[in-house]
Design an enzyme around this catalytic site. Structure first.
Site, PDB file in Angstrom:
ATOM      1  N   HIS A   1      10.811   0.985   1.937  1.00 21.62           N
ATOM      2  CA  HIS A   1      10.660  -0.520   2.426  1.00 21.62           C
ATOM      3  C   HIS A   1      11.722  -1.041   3.342  1.00 21.62           C
ATOM      4  O   HIS A   1      11.720  -2.219   3.571  1.00 21.62           O
ATOM      5  CB  HIS A   1      10.731  -1.503   1.021  1.00 21.62           C
TER       6      HIS A   1
ATOM      7  N   GLY B   1       0.760  -1.223  -0.049  1.00 20.15           N
ATOM      8  CA  GLY B   1       0.053   0.001   0.086  1.00 20.15           C
ATOM      9  C   GLY B   1       0.792   1.146   0.095  1.00 20.15           C
ATOM     10  O   GLY B   1       0.239   2.306   0.222  1.00 20.15           O
TER      11      GLY B   1
ATOM     12  N   TYR C   1      -3.721  -2.668   5.166  1.00 26.01           N
ATOM     13  CA  TYR C   1      -4.225  -2.272   3.824  1.00 26.01           C
ATOM     14  C   TYR C   1      -5.592  -2.821   3.827  1.00 26.01           C
ATOM     15  O   TYR C   1      -6.473  -2.063   3.212  1.00 26.01           O
ATOM     16  CB  TYR C   1      -3.319  -3.201   2.890  1.00 26.01           C
TER      17      TYR C   1
HETATM   18  S1  PPS Z   1       5.382  -1.027  -4.052  1.00 27.26           S
HETATM   19  O1  PPS Z   1       5.978  -1.514  -5.241  1.00 27.26           O
HETATM   20  O2  PPS Z   1       6.036  -1.815  -3.034  1.00 27.26           O
HETATM   21  O3  PPS Z   1       5.696   0.209  -3.803  1.00 27.26           O
HETATM   22  O4  PPS Z   1       3.869  -1.458  -4.370  1.00 27.26           O
HETATM   23  P1  PPS Z   1       2.782  -0.742  -3.153  1.00 27.26           P
HETATM   24  O5  PPS Z   1       2.506   0.442  -3.575  1.00 27.26           O
HETATM   25  O6  PPS Z   1       3.268  -1.000  -1.748  1.00 27.26           O
HETATM   26  O7  PPS Z   1       1.544  -1.896  -3.470  1.00 27.26           O
HETATM   27  C1  PPS Z   1       0.797  -1.973  -4.791  1.00 27.26           C
HETATM   28  C2  PPS Z   1      -0.325  -2.565  -4.430  1.00 27.26           C
HETATM   29  O8  PPS Z   1      -1.400  -1.787  -3.636  1.00 27.26           O
HETATM   30  C3  PPS Z   1      -2.543  -1.516  -4.434  1.00 27.26           C
HETATM   31  N1  PPS Z   1      -2.834  -0.204  -4.574  1.00 27.26           N
HETATM   32  C4  PPS Z   1      -4.248   0.048  -4.059  1.00 27.26           C
HETATM   33  N2  PPS Z   1      -5.300  -0.887  -3.765  1.00 27.26           N
HETATM   34  C5  PPS Z   1      -6.179  -0.258  -3.237  1.00 27.26           C
HETATM   35  N3  PPS Z   1      -6.623   1.033  -3.384  1.00 27.26           N
HETATM   36  C6  PPS Z   1      -5.886   1.862  -3.948  1.00 27.26           C
HETATM   37  N4  PPS Z   1      -5.869   3.310  -4.022  1.00 27.26           N
HETATM   38  C7  PPS Z   1      -4.422   1.439  -4.251  1.00 27.26           C
HETATM   39  N5  PPS Z   1      -3.231   1.812  -4.550  1.00 27.26           N
HETATM   40  C8  PPS Z   1      -2.470   1.048  -4.912  1.00 27.26           C
HETATM   41  C9  PPS Z   1      -1.949  -1.908  -5.921  1.00 27.26           C
HETATM   42  O9  PPS Z   1      -3.175  -2.359  -6.875  1.00 27.26           O
HETATM   43  C10 PPS Z   1      -1.075  -3.227  -5.669  1.00 27.26           C
HETATM   44  O10 PPS Z   1      -1.823  -4.236  -5.307  1.00 27.26           O
HETATM   45  P2  PPS Z   1      -2.147  -5.445  -6.242  1.00 27.26           P
HETATM   46  O11 PPS Z   1      -2.965  -6.325  -5.448  1.00 27.26           O
HETATM   47  O12 PPS Z   1      -1.264  -5.942  -6.938  1.00 27.26           O
HETATM   48  O13 PPS Z   1      -3.319  -4.850  -7.101  1.00 27.26           O
END
Ligand code: PPS
Length: 305
Positions: free
Chosen positions: A116, A60, A201
């Site tokens: 991270h 997230g 999350y």
């Molecule tokens: S990273 O690369 O570590 O910075 O990725 P990170 O941002 O931590 O995580 C990416 C996942 O978060 C989901 N995401 C969201 N979910 C719900 N609502 C919102 N607004 C949102 N923004 C980012 C994103 O889709 C990735 O999860 P998955 O399960 O792959 O879809």
């Protein structure tokens, strides 16, 4: 050869320029991280207004970048785009990426950062209750699935052989960053040393308005009802995905290969059910219970829970 395979091959050729380097128990990515620089993060001076969002990858991070910027802008999404940045990562940078530690030293307040990194790398001053830390946790089955797909998308990470192979690597911590279990347990064990807000999350998915309210109170940036509605509105998945600056759509130059998928992929709880076999789920549960038996919090594993 199909375009898809050509793109995949090109991606893996690029990945060879970004090898993983094990440094103090943490796998950094050569080319975007410099161990000597990461090592100096510990000594950074911290201001009371500094905020660090700490996440294990795929938990997230970019969602929190958007929420912090919106809280700062009192829900005014146009005020963020007016800052003229191509990406939220320029406004709320990862502290561990090359060049970002040095920029942090002279940056104006409030210095909002994401990371991270494991606990031992972060500024020691945070453990003297200077600045603020927001730890975002996500259930590790969904983290695994999201991380698997991200490895196909990210040019700096090698494409996994297959899901089964990645599943084993994740469980043993043989992935970029570190073992999920160690990350959350270590950070959580230091929660009371620092000004830390611990959120998940899944809470954000299930009740974003109340999480946004908790974050704004924690940061001392209380919002009116209307401002809160606007923060939520511009950070829900379907809307945030339409904002290129926030969604990382096509904005990452050589870091992401958009032919392989999207950074904002599904954004749901429970996608692991579409990926895990029954045997994998049993194996995961066994490791989870062994590793997390003394951990005081429980996780939400599916949407209806
Ligand atoms: S990273 O690369 O570590 O910075 O990725 P990170 O941002 O931590 O995580 C990416 C996942 O978060 C989901 N995401 C969201 N979910 C719900 N609502 C919102 N607004 C949102 N923004 C980012 C994103 O889709 C990735 O999860 P998955 O399960 O792959 O879809």
């Amino acid at each position: 050869m199909s375009h898809r395979r050509e793109n995949g091959a090109a991606k893996d050729a690029t990945a060879q320029n970004f090898q993983l380097v094990l440094y103090k128990g943490f796998k950094l990515i050569k080319g975007i991280h410099d161990p000597d620089d990461v090592n100096q993060i510990y000594d950074l001076e911290i201001r009371d207004s500094d905020v660090f969002v700490v996440t294990y990858p795929k938990s997230g991070t970019i969602w929190m970048q958007q929420i912090l910027l919106l809280i700062e802008a009192k829900g005014d999404v146009k005020a963020i785009s007016k800052q003229g940045s191509y990406s939220n990562a320029a406004l709320v940078p990862w502290i561990e990426l090359n060049g970002n530690r040095e920029a942090f030293i002279t940056a104006p307040s409030p210095r909002l950062r994401v990371t991270h990194l494991q606990y031992q790398f972060l500024p020691a001053a945070l453990s003297q209750k200077k600045g603020k830390v927001i730890y975002v946790a996500r259930n590790p089955k969904d983290v695994l699935v999201s991380y698997f797909h991200f490895h196909k998308l990210a040019n700096m990470l090698e494409t996994p052989k297959d899901f089964d192979d990645f599943f084993e690597k994740f469980l043993t911590g043989d992935v970029s960053a570190c073992c999920w279990f160690e990350h959350i347990k270590t950070w959580y064990s230091h929660k009371d040393d620092m000004n830390m807000l611990f959120i998940t999350y899944e809470e954000m998915i299930q009740d974003l308005p109340s999480v946004v309210e908790r974050i704004s109170v924690f940061l001392g940036k209380e919002l009116t009802d209307e401002q809160l509605v606007n923060v939520v509105q511009h950070s829900i998945f379907s809307n945030m995905r339409k904002i290129p600056q926030a969604s990382y759509e096509g904005a990452q130059g050589n870091l992401l290969n958009s032919h392989q998928g999207r950074f904002m992929r599904k954004g749901i709880i429970g996608d692991w059910k579409n990926h895990f076999t029954v045997a994998q789920n049993e194996r995961f549960d066994e490791v989870f219970h062994r590793e997390m038996k003394d951990f005081p919090l429980s996780f939400i594993w599916d949407q209806g829970q």
